[in-house]
Design an enzyme around this catalytic site. Structure first.
Site, PDB file in Angstrom:
ATOM      1  N   LEU A 179      34.029  36.246  45.583  1.00  0.00           N
ATOM      2  CA  LEU A 179      33.986  34.801  45.337  1.00  0.00           C
ATOM      3  C   LEU A 179      32.596  34.163  45.437  1.00  0.00           C
ATOM      4  O   LEU A 179      32.133  33.517  44.484  1.00  0.00           O
ATOM      5  CB  LEU A 179      34.948  34.091  46.305  1.00  0.00           C
ATOM      6  N   LYS A 221      43.674  50.443  53.036  1.00  0.00           N
ATOM      7  CA  LYS A 221      42.885  50.311  54.272  1.00  0.00           C
ATOM      8  C   LYS A 221      43.802  50.504  55.486  1.00  0.00           C
ATOM      9  O   LYS A 221      43.421  51.147  56.474  1.00  0.00           O
ATOM     10  CB  LYS A 221      42.190  48.948  54.347  1.00  0.00           C
ATOM     11  N   PHE A 227      27.412  46.519  50.144  1.00  0.00           N
ATOM     12  CA  PHE A 227      27.063  45.212  50.715  1.00  0.00           C
ATOM     13  C   PHE A 227      26.891  45.287  52.242  1.00  0.00           C
ATOM     14  O   PHE A 227      25.758  45.216  52.759  1.00  0.00           O
ATOM     15  CB  PHE A 227      28.156  44.217  50.298  1.00  0.00           C
ATOM     16  N   THR A 229      39.831  57.063  47.384  1.00  0.00           N
ATOM     17  CA  THR A 229      38.648  56.883  48.240  1.00  0.00           C
ATOM     18  C   THR A 229      39.040  56.423  49.643  1.00  0.00           C
ATOM     19  O   THR A 229      38.588  56.989  50.642  1.00  0.00           O
ATOM     20  CB  THR A 229      37.691  55.854  47.594  1.00  0.00           C
ATOM     21  N   THR A 253      39.452  45.943  57.675  1.00  0.00           N
ATOM     22  CA  THR A 253      39.557  44.545  57.257  1.00  0.00           C
ATOM     23  C   THR A 253      40.732  43.839  57.937  1.00  0.00           C
ATOM     24  O   THR A 253      41.706  44.499  58.333  1.00  0.00           O
ATOM     25  CB  THR A 253      39.764  44.502  55.722  1.00  0.00           C
ATOM     26  N   ASP A 254      40.653  42.518  57.999  1.00  0.00           N
ATOM     27  CA  ASP A 254      41.786  41.743  58.537  1.00  0.00           C
ATOM     28  C   ASP A 254      42.959  41.731  57.560  1.00  0.00           C
ATOM     29  O   ASP A 254      44.070  41.348  57.914  1.00  0.00           O
ATOM     30  CB  ASP A 254      41.356  40.305  58.876  1.00  0.00           C
ATOM     31  N   GLU A 255      42.710  42.157  56.297  1.00  0.00           N
ATOM     32  CA  GLU A 255      43.764  42.061  55.285  1.00  0.00           C
ATOM     33  C   GLU A 255      44.945  42.989  55.588  1.00  0.00           C
ATOM     34  O   GLU A 255      46.034  42.801  55.055  1.00  0.00           O
ATOM     35  CB  GLU A 255      43.185  42.326  53.882  1.00  0.00           C
ATOM     36  N   GLU A 279      36.561  51.519  48.317  1.00  0.00           N
ATOM     37  CA  GLU A 279      36.760  50.578  47.214  1.00  0.00           C
ATOM     38  C   GLU A 279      37.205  49.290  47.902  1.00  0.00           C
ATOM     39  O   GLU A 279      38.111  49.317  48.739  1.00  0.00           O
ATOM     40  CB  GLU A 279      37.845  51.085  46.265  1.00  0.00           C
ATOM     41  N   TYR A 320      44.771  47.288  47.855  1.00  0.00           N
ATOM     42  CA  TYR A 320      43.568  47.433  48.693  1.00  0.00           C
ATOM     43  C   TYR A 320      43.950  47.446  50.169  1.00  0.00           C
ATOM     44  O   TYR A 320      43.591  48.380  50.904  1.00  0.00           O
ATOM     45  CB  TYR A 320      42.580  46.286  48.417  1.00  0.00           C
ATOM     46  N   ARG A 361      40.399  31.517  53.751  1.00  0.00           N
ATOM     47  CA  ARG A 361      39.732  32.719  54.249  1.00  0.00           C
ATOM     48  C   ARG A 361      38.819  32.314  55.398  1.00  0.00           C
ATOM     49  O   ARG A 361      38.367  31.176  55.496  1.00  0.00           O
ATOM     50  CB  ARG A 361      38.888  33.385  53.141  1.00  0.00           C
ATOM     51  N   GLY A 400      50.404  38.479  44.116  1.00  0.00           N
ATOM     52  CA  GLY A 400      50.561  38.757  45.552  1.00  0.00           C
ATOM     53  C   GLY A 400      49.453  38.147  46.405  1.00  0.00           C
ATOM     54  O   GLY A 400      49.142  38.658  47.485  1.00  0.00           O
TER      55      GLY A 400
HETATM   56  P1  NAD Z   1      31.164  47.454  48.814  1.00  0.00           P
HETATM   57  O1  NAD Z   1      32.188  47.605  47.740  1.00  0.00           O
HETATM   58  O2  NAD Z   1      30.062  46.468  48.636  1.00  0.00           O
HETATM   59  O3  NAD Z   1      30.464  48.854  49.111  1.00  0.00           O
HETATM   60  C1  NAD Z   1      31.175  50.061  49.187  1.00  0.00           C
HETATM   61  C2  NAD Z   1      30.185  51.204  49.171  1.00  0.00           C
HETATM   62  O4  NAD Z   1      30.930  52.435  49.295  1.00  0.00           O
HETATM   63  C3  NAD Z   1      29.368  51.306  47.876  1.00  0.00           C
HETATM   64  O5  NAD Z   1      28.004  51.543  48.173  1.00  0.00           O
HETATM   65  C4  NAD Z   1      29.986  52.498  47.148  1.00  0.00           C
HETATM   66  O6  NAD Z   1      29.052  53.185  46.313  1.00  0.00           O
HETATM   67  C5  NAD Z   1      30.443  53.352  48.310  1.00  0.00           C
HETATM   68  N1  NAD Z   1      31.553  54.246  47.934  1.00  0.00           N
HETATM   69  C6  NAD Z   1      32.698  53.906  47.279  1.00  0.00           C
HETATM   70  N2  NAD Z   1      33.458  55.001  47.101  1.00  0.00           N
HETATM   71  C7  NAD Z   1      32.800  56.046  47.668  1.00  0.00           C
HETATM   72  C8  NAD Z   1      33.088  57.424  47.822  1.00  0.00           C
HETATM   73  N3  NAD Z   1      34.216  57.964  47.328  1.00  0.00           N
HETATM   74  N4  NAD Z   1      32.194  58.207  48.473  1.00  0.00           N
HETATM   75  C9  NAD Z   1      31.039  57.669  48.975  1.00  0.00           C
HETATM   76  N5  NAD Z   1      30.716  56.382  48.835  1.00  0.00           N
HETATM   77  C10 NAD Z   1      31.586  55.567  48.193  1.00  0.00           C
HETATM   78  O7  NAD Z   1      32.008  47.156  50.125  1.00  0.00           O
HETATM   79  P2  NAD Z   1      31.663  46.204  51.375  1.00  0.00           P
HETATM   80  O8  NAD Z   1      32.117  44.835  51.056  1.00  0.00           O
HETATM   81  O9  NAD Z   1      30.305  46.452  51.837  1.00  0.00           O
HETATM   82  O10 NAD Z   1      32.688  46.786  52.446  1.00  0.00           O
HETATM   83  C11 NAD Z   1      32.321  47.883  53.286  1.00  0.00           C
HETATM   84  C12 NAD Z   1      33.482  48.216  54.200  1.00  0.00           C
HETATM   85  O11 NAD Z   1      33.825  47.075  54.989  1.00  0.00           O
HETATM   86  C13 NAD Z   1      34.758  48.605  53.455  1.00  0.00           C
HETATM   87  O12 NAD Z   1      35.370  49.646  54.167  1.00  0.00           O
HETATM   88  C14 NAD Z   1      35.608  47.345  53.487  1.00  0.00           C
HETATM   89  O13 NAD Z   1      36.977  47.661  53.462  1.00  0.00           O
HETATM   90  C15 NAD Z   1      35.191  46.755  54.826  1.00  0.00           C
HETATM   91  N6  NAD Z   1      35.294  45.286  54.933  1.00  0.00           N
HETATM   92  C16 NAD Z   1      34.723  44.482  53.977  1.00  0.00           C
HETATM   93  C17 NAD Z   1      34.801  43.095  54.128  1.00  0.00           C
HETATM   94  C18 NAD Z   1      34.149  42.156  53.139  1.00  0.00           C
HETATM   95  O14 NAD Z   1      34.335  40.940  53.225  1.00  0.00           O
HETATM   96  N7  NAD Z   1      33.357  42.638  52.205  1.00  0.00           N
HETATM   97  C19 NAD Z   1      35.464  42.537  55.230  1.00  0.00           C
HETATM   98  C20 NAD Z   1      36.040  43.405  56.179  1.00  0.00           C
HETATM   99  C21 NAD Z   1      35.936  44.776  56.023  1.00  0.00           C
HETATM  100  P1  TYD Z   2      37.438  37.682  47.362  1.00  0.00           P
HETATM  101  O1  TYD Z   2      35.989  37.362  47.495  1.00  0.00           O
HETATM  102  O2  TYD Z   2      37.884  38.547  46.236  1.00  0.00           O
HETATM  103  O3  TYD Z   2      37.902  38.281  48.765  1.00  0.00           O
HETATM  104  P2  TYD Z   2      39.413  38.629  49.316  1.00  0.00           P
HETATM  105  O4  TYD Z   2      40.359  38.560  48.184  1.00  0.00           O
HETATM  106  O5  TYD Z   2      39.238  40.002  49.830  1.00  0.00           O
HETATM  107  O6  TYD Z   2      39.691  37.595  50.364  1.00  0.00           O
HETATM  108  O7  TYD Z   2      38.232  36.319  47.244  1.00  0.00           O
HETATM  109  C1  TYD Z   2      38.155  35.298  48.223  1.00  0.00           C
HETATM  110  C2  TYD Z   2      39.158  34.227  47.867  1.00  0.00           C
HETATM  111  O8  TYD Z   2      38.749  33.596  46.653  1.00  0.00           O
HETATM  112  C3  TYD Z   2      40.564  34.766  47.597  1.00  0.00           C
HETATM  113  O9  TYD Z   2      41.520  33.829  48.076  1.00  0.00           O
HETATM  114  C4  TYD Z   2      40.636  34.870  46.084  1.00  0.00           C
HETATM  115  C5  TYD Z   2      39.752  33.726  45.629  1.00  0.00           C
HETATM  116  N1  TYD Z   2      39.029  33.943  44.344  1.00  0.00           N
HETATM  117  C6  TYD Z   2      39.092  32.991  43.322  1.00  0.00           C
HETATM  118  O10 TYD Z   2      39.769  31.941  43.453  1.00  0.00           O
HETATM  119  N2  TYD Z   2      38.403  33.234  42.173  1.00  0.00           N
HETATM  120  C7  TYD Z   2      37.669  34.369  41.977  1.00  0.00           C
HETATM  121  O11 TYD Z   2      37.074  34.557  40.890  1.00  0.00           O
HETATM  122  C8  TYD Z   2      37.596  35.324  43.039  1.00  0.00           C
HETATM  123  C9  TYD Z   2      36.798  36.586  42.892  1.00  0.00           C
HETATM  124  C10 TYD Z   2      38.288  35.069  44.209  1.00  0.00           C
END
Ligand code: NAD
Ligand code: TYD
Length: 353
Positions: free
Chosen positions: A199, A163, A11, A100, A133-135, A84, A159, A223, A292
């Site tokens: 979500l 991280k 993404f 990973t 991530t902020d998590e 992941e 997760y 969030r 959790g």
């Molecule tokens: P995503 O799950 O959409 O994409 C992860 C990508 O990594 C995929 O293309 C997958 O194929 C690849 N991947 C997974 N395991 C791998 C491995 N072992 N070797 C090579 N490639 C591998 O994740 P995202 O939401 O785009 O998040 C990207 C980064 O940003 C992550 O590090 C995540 O922790 C961080 N992040 C995400 C968010 C969010 O809201 N999505 C917010 C803050 C930080």
């Molecule tokens: P999510 O998109 O999984 O991101 P994160 O857990 O990393 O913040 O979830 C966003 C919020 O939405 C989180 O508080 C969990 C909640 N949620 C639901 O209530 N229902 C759902 O089906 C999903 C995927 C998330």
């Protein structure tokens, strides 16, 4: 520069790859991705033929392959997003997350170290930028406080624990070996190409198919949402101008209680599909809470604004409108990623609840 972007088929990674390939024709961008269920090359169709872009299917845990790629492409920059990334999956399968996120990051760090340290100029002109991530900061109460760069790490989910561990390894490589590293911690992203287990895309897709919307607990968790292209712009800025060994928080100053956000999504989808207002509210289904489940995340990104002048560019209303439109117009993309294995996983998850 020759830059490896890991996780570029996911993404956020796909938005970062697109930005760099289009904005810097003089750079060579090497997208290294294992193509797990979350990785999809269809996310990058528009740039796949550009001369400054190369895709390599590889696992970041494969140290020899990472070391080989760095030498083959004379890599001097790494932007590391491969991970992941879904909390619910981490609760079911923490080992994959440790492998990973922790070992994969370590493998990439060690490959960069052994490659860069053996060059005549060493770490000069190099950069290892880790996206986190902020998590990792844990959970806030409903008291108006925000996560700053000084907030102590207190991860709760497998997760966020994985991280947090990877962030520590990145900083350790700076402190121990002098590797020029940067870490950023960002809030929840939304926008096109997000896998529909998270979500916002999940709910847009379920509304379209008149499927239940599983709200965890009472829907009161909060969030802080940032449009993904704003995150990609921050990554570009920090990669080029950020201070080595430093940390920046990235966030939208845009907090939403889940249930309120869900109502905005319902209203927007209903309007765009031509349904009367309130048509899909009956799909809201309260389900057992996530184990959790962190109550609230909210980022203070003042430092990034003060030091590098970054701010989110999009108002939330505009971002949600663009996002909903994109998912409704890209039905084929959604059908493709939600068929087969994912559908079985998703149905299995709700059987256990
Ligand atoms: P995503 O799950 O959409 O994409 C992860 C990508 O990594 C995929 O293309 C997958 O194929 C690849 N991947 C997974 N395991 C791998 C491995 N072992 N070797 C090579 N490639 C591998 O994740 P995202 O939401 O785009 O998040 C990207 C980064 O940003 C992550 O590090 C995540 O922790 C961080 N992040 C995400 C968010 C969010 O809201 N999505 C917010 C803050 C930080
Ligand atoms: P999510 O998109 O999984 O991101 P994160 O857990 O990393 O913040 O979830 C966003 C919020 O939405 C989180 O508080 C969990 C909640 N949620 C639901 O209530 N229902 C759902 O089906 C999903 C995927 C998330």
């Amino acid at each position: 520069m020759n830059i490896i972007i890991t996780g570029g088929a996911g993404f956020i990674g796909s938005h970062v790859v697109r930005l760099f390939v289009n904005k810097y024709p003089e750079y060579h961008i090497i997208n290294v991705d294992k193509l797990t269920y979350a990785g999809n090359l269809a996310n990058l169709k528009d740039i796949e033929d550009k001369p400054n872009y190369t895709f390599v299917k590889a696992d970041i845990c494969d140290f020899d392959k990472m070391r080989e790629l760095m030498a083959q492409y004379a890599v001097n920059g790494i932007i590391h997003l491969a991970a992941e990334s879904h909390v619910d999956r981490s609760i079911k399968d923490p080992f994959t997350f440790a492998r990973t996120n922790v070992l994969g990051t370590l493998s990439l760090l060690q490959a960069a170290k052994t490659y860069w340290e053996n060059l005549p100029e060493g770490y000069e002109g190099k950069r290892f930028y880790h996206i986190s991530t902020d998590e990792v900061y844990g959970a806030l109460q409903f008291d108006g406080t925000l996560f700053t760069e000084q907030t102590k790490y207190d991860p709760h989910s497998p997760y966020s624990a994985s991280k947090a561990s990877s962030d520590h390894f990145v900083r350790a490589f700076h402190d121990t070996y002098g590797m020029p590293t940067i870490v950023t911690n960002c809030s929840n992203n939304y926008g096109p190409y997000q896998f529909p287990e998270k979500l916002i895309p999940l709910f847009i897709n379920n509304i379209r198919h008149r499927k239940p919307l599983p709200v965890y607990g009472k829907g009161e968790n909060v969030r802080d949402w940032l449009y993904v292209e704003d995150h990609a712009r921050a990554i570009d800025l920090i990669f080029h101008k950020g201070k080595v060994a430093d940390t920046y928080n990235i966030g939208g100053f845009n907090e939403w209680k889940n249930i309120d956000l869900i109502k905005v999504i319902i209203k927007t989808v209903d309007r765009l599909l031509g349904h009367p207002e309130g048509y899909s509210l009956d799909l809201i289904t309260y389900v057992t809470d996530r184990q959790g489940h962190d109550l609230r995340y909210a980022i203070d990104s003042t430092k990034l604004k003060r030091e590098l002048g970054w701010e989110p560019s999009l108002q939330f209303e505009e971002g949600i409108e663009k996002t909903v439109k994109w998912y409704l117009e890209n039905e084929a993309w959604l059908e493709n990623v939600t068929s087969g294995e994912y559908q079985r996983y998703y149905e299995g998850m709700y059987k256990d609840r």
